[in-house]
Design an enzyme around this catalytic site. Structure first.
Site, mmCIF file in Angstrom:
data_model
loop_
_atom_site.group_PDB
_atom_site.id
_atom_site.type_symbol
_atom_site.label_atom_id
_atom_site.label_comp_id
_atom_site.label_asym_id
_atom_site.label_seq_id
_atom_site.Cartn_x
_atom_site.Cartn_y
_atom_site.Cartn_z
ATOM 1 N N CYS A 46 0.832 -1.198 0.000
ATOM 2 C CA CYS A 46 0.000 0.000 0.000
ATOM 3 C C CYS A 46 0.877 1.263 0.000
ATOM 4 O O CYS A 46 1.739 1.418 -0.842
ATOM 5 C CB CYS A 46 -0.968 -0.049 1.175
ATOM 6 S SG CYS A 46 -2.426 0.994 0.995
ATOM 7 N N HIS A 47 0.700 2.143 0.970
ATOM 8 C CA HIS A 47 1.499 3.363 1.066
ATOM 9 C C HIS A 47 2.888 3.108 1.649
ATOM 10 O O HIS A 47 3.705 4.023 1.732
ATOM 11 C CB HIS A 47 0.765 4.420 1.893
ATOM 12 C CG HIS A 47 -0.391 5.035 1.180
ATOM 13 N ND1 HIS A 47 -1.601 4.381 1.028
ATOM 14 C CD2 HIS A 47 -0.536 6.229 0.568
ATOM 15 C CE1 HIS A 47 -2.433 5.159 0.355
ATOM 16 N NE2 HIS A 47 -1.823 6.287 0.065
#
Length: 178
Positions: free
Chosen positions: A110-111
Site C-alpha cells: 500500500c502506502h
C-alpha cells in the site's frame, strides 16, 4: 517430535508508527512468526504504543535509530499514513538502502512504498502499491504494474489489505520458505 520451521533463526524488522495500516503490519508479522522467524517492531520512540488507522495498538520494542540492518534478514514496510512520516527519517532511508545493497528482503504494501521511494531504491524495480502512490512510484523510476503482488528479486510489493495473502506468499517465496 520437534517441527522444523522454515524461517527458524531468521529475524525481520517491521516499522511501526502512528496511523499504520493495522492488517498490513500484523498479518505479515504473525505469518513470519508462524514460519519460525523472530520479528522486531521499531518506531521513532521505544516502548511507545502506536495506534493503527483502525485503532489496533502496536508497541515499538526498539527505536529505529538503534537498529543495525546486519541483524536482520529483511524489512516489512506497512502502509497507512505512517510511511509519510517515517520516510522523513534519515535512519529509515539508510536502513532501506543497506537492506537493498545486501540484497535482503524489502517488502512494502500500500502506502509503505513511500519509504523505499524516498530511499531512492526503486529505480528500475517492477512494483505495485496503492493506486494513490502510483505516480510517486513511476516518478521514482519504478516500473508500475497493477497486480495483487509483484516480486522482483528481493523486493515484494502489494496494493492493499485484500492482497495480504498474496503479499505473504511473495515474501515466503523470496525467503524460499514456501
Amino acid at each position: 517430535m520437534a517441527v522444523s520451521l522454515p524461517l527458524s533463526g531468521q529475524k525481520f524488522l517491521l516499522f511501526t508508527g502512528e496511523d499504520y495500516e493495522d492488517l498490513e503490519l500484523w498479518y505479515p508479522k504473525l505469518r513470519l512468526e508462524e514460519a519460525g522467524a523472530e520479528t522486531t517492531l521499531a518506531g521513532l520512540e521505544a516502548e511507545k504504543t502506536y495506534l493503527g488507522k483502525h485503532g489496533y495498538p502496536s508497541v515499538s520494542e526498539v527505536t529505529i535509530d538503534s537498529i543495525n540492518s546486519a541483524d536482520f534478514h529483511g524489512v516489512i514496510c506497512a502502509g497507512g499514513w505512517m510511511p509519510d512520516k517515517l520516510r522523513r527519517s534519515e535512519k529509515v532511508l539508510s536502513l532501506l538502502q543497506e537492506f537493498n545493497e545486501s540484497g535482503k528482503l524489502i517488502a512494502a504494501i500500500c502506502h509503505g512504498g513511500w519509504m523505499p521511494i524516498s530511499a531512492g531504491i526503486y529505480s528500475g524495480v517492477k512494483v505495485t502499491g496503492s493506486p494513490g502512490i502510483k505516480d510517486d512510484l513511476i516518478n521514482a523510476g519504478a516500473i508500475w504494474e497493477d497486480a495483487p503482488v509483484i516480486v522482483d528479486r528481493h523486493f515484494v510489493c502489494s496494493r492493499r489489505p485484500s492482497d495480504l495473502p498474496d503479499f505473504c506468499k511473495g515474501i515466503l517465496e523470496v525467503l524460499k520458505a514456501t
